[in-house]
Motif scaffolding. Structure first.
Motif, short mmCIF file in Angstrom:
data_model
loop_
_atom_site.label_atom_id
_atom_site.label_comp_id
_atom_site.label_asym_id
_atom_site.label_seq_id
_atom_site.Cartn_x
_atom_site.Cartn_y
_atom_site.Cartn_z
N VAL A 1 1.09 -1.54 0.01
CA VAL A 1 -0.38 -0.02 -0.33
C VAL A 1 0.83 0.92 0.20
O VAL A 1 0.80 2.16 -0.90
CB VAL A 1 -1.20 0.18 1.07
CG1 VAL A 1 -1.65 1.34 1.06
CG2 VAL A 1 -2.20 -1.31 0.92
N THR A 2 2.22 0.92 0.71
CA THR A 2 2.98 2.82 0.78
C THR A 2 3.36 2.68 -0.84
O THR A 2 3.45 3.75 -1.51
CB THR A 2 3.83 2.15 1.59
OG1 THR A 2 3.31 1.98 2.78
CG2 THR A 2 5.00 2.75 1.47
N GLY A 3 3.58 1.61 -1.53
CA GLY A 3 4.16 1.84 -3.07
C GLY A 3 3.00 2.24 -3.72
O GLY A 3 3.23 3.15 -4.98
N THR B 1 -11.45 -1.38 -9.35
CA THR B 1 -11.66 -0.25 -8.98
C THR B 1 -11.85 0.17 -7.39
O THR B 1 -10.89 1.63 -7.86
CB THR B 1 -13.35 0.04 -9.11
OG1 THR B 1 -13.61 -0.33 -10.56
CG2 THR B 1 -13.83 1.81 -9.11
N LEU B 2 -11.81 0.07 -6.75
CA LEU B 2 -10.95 0.51 -5.17
C LEU B 2 -9.94 0.58 -5.12
O LEU B 2 -9.32 1.43 -4.79
CB LEU B 2 -11.38 -0.85 -4.85
CG LEU B 2 -11.28 -0.17 -2.89
CD1 LEU B 2 -11.43 0.46 -2.27
CD2 LEU B 2 -11.61 -2.15 -2.39
N VAL B 3 -9.18 -0.72 -5.47
CA VAL B 3 -7.20 -0.26 -6.01
C VAL B 3 -7.45 0.91 -7.11
O VAL B 3 -5.97 1.13 -6.42
CB VAL B 3 -6.58 -2.12 -6.10
CG1 VAL B 3 -4.86 -1.54 -5.89
CG2 VAL B 3 -7.09 -2.50 -5.41
N ARG B 4 -7.73 1.18 -7.87
CA ARG B 4 -7.28 2.57 -8.62
C ARG B 4 -8.14 3.35 -7.72
O ARG B 4 -6.42 4.71 -8.75
CB ARG B 4 -8.41 2.33 -10.28
CG ARG B 4 -7.31 1.22 -10.89
CD ARG B 4 -7.91 0.89 -12.30
NE ARG B 4 -9.03 0.45 -12.07
CZ ARG B 4 -10.45 0.85 -13.04
NH1 ARG B 4 -10.56 2.00 -13.16
NH2 ARG B 4 -11.09 0.27 -12.93
N MET B 5 -9.13 3.42 -7.21
CA MET B 5 -8.73 4.82 -7.04
C MET B 5 -8.22 5.65 -6.03
O MET B 5 -7.34 6.01 -5.22
CB MET B 5 -10.64 4.65 -6.00
CG MET B 5 -11.71 4.31 -7.28
SD MET B 5 -13.43 3.95 -6.51
CE MET B 5 -13.55 5.62 -5.53
N GLY C 1 -13.08 -2.86 1.98
CA GLY C 1 -13.53 -1.94 1.48
C GLY C 1 -13.84 -3.72 0.30
O GLY C 1 -14.62 -4.18 0.15
N THR C 2 -12.71 -4.70 0.12
CA THR C 2 -12.50 -5.65 -0.28
C THR C 2 -13.46 -6.85 0.43
O THR C 2 -13.82 -7.80 0.63
CB THR C 2 -10.80 -6.15 -0.44
OG1 THR C 2 -10.11 -6.16 0.76
CG2 THR C 2 -10.47 -5.43 -1.53
N HIS C 3 -13.03 -6.50 2.25
CA HIS C 3 -14.12 -7.00 2.95
C HIS C 3 -15.73 -7.19 2.99
O HIS C 3 -16.18 -8.55 2.69
CB HIS C 3 -13.76 -7.44 4.01
CG HIS C 3 -14.40 -8.26 5.57
ND1 HIS C 3 -14.33 -9.78 5.36
CD2 HIS C 3 -15.87 -7.97 5.57
CE1 HIS C 3 -14.77 -9.68 6.29
NE2 HIS C 3 -15.59 -8.79 6.82
#
Length: 83
Positions: free
Chosen positions: A11-13, A58-62, A30-32
């Motif tokens: 996530v830091t990356g 979508t969540l990861v891109r956001m 969100g993924t849960h």
């Protein structure tokens, strides 16, 4: 290294160190929720017309777009305009 340490490193990356914990918690929550909706059959309805994979993507891109610039060039797979 624990799972949480490895996850926060990824996530830091994406978002930078300053907001990694906040965005990491958002991704986990969100993924849960997405997984729960998929298991309960709510994503298979005609009203939502999406899949768990699409929602996680979508969540990861956001989250990645909300993060600090890391100086890393995006991979071609990460181009949101491709979809």
């Amino acid at each position: 290294m624990t799972f949480q340490d490895e996850f926060l490193a990824v996530v830091t990356g994406l978002v930078g160190e300053r907001n990694a914990q906040h965005h990491g918690a958002l991704l986990l929550a969100g993924t849960h929720g997405i997984a729960d909706m998929e298991l309960s059959g709510h994503l298979g309805t005609a009203a939502l017309r999406t899949t768990a994979d699409e929602l996680v993507d979508t969540l990861v891109r956001m989250v990645a777009n909300a993060g600090e610039p890391t100086g890393q060039r995006p991979r071609p797979d990460d181009d949101p305009g491709r979809r």
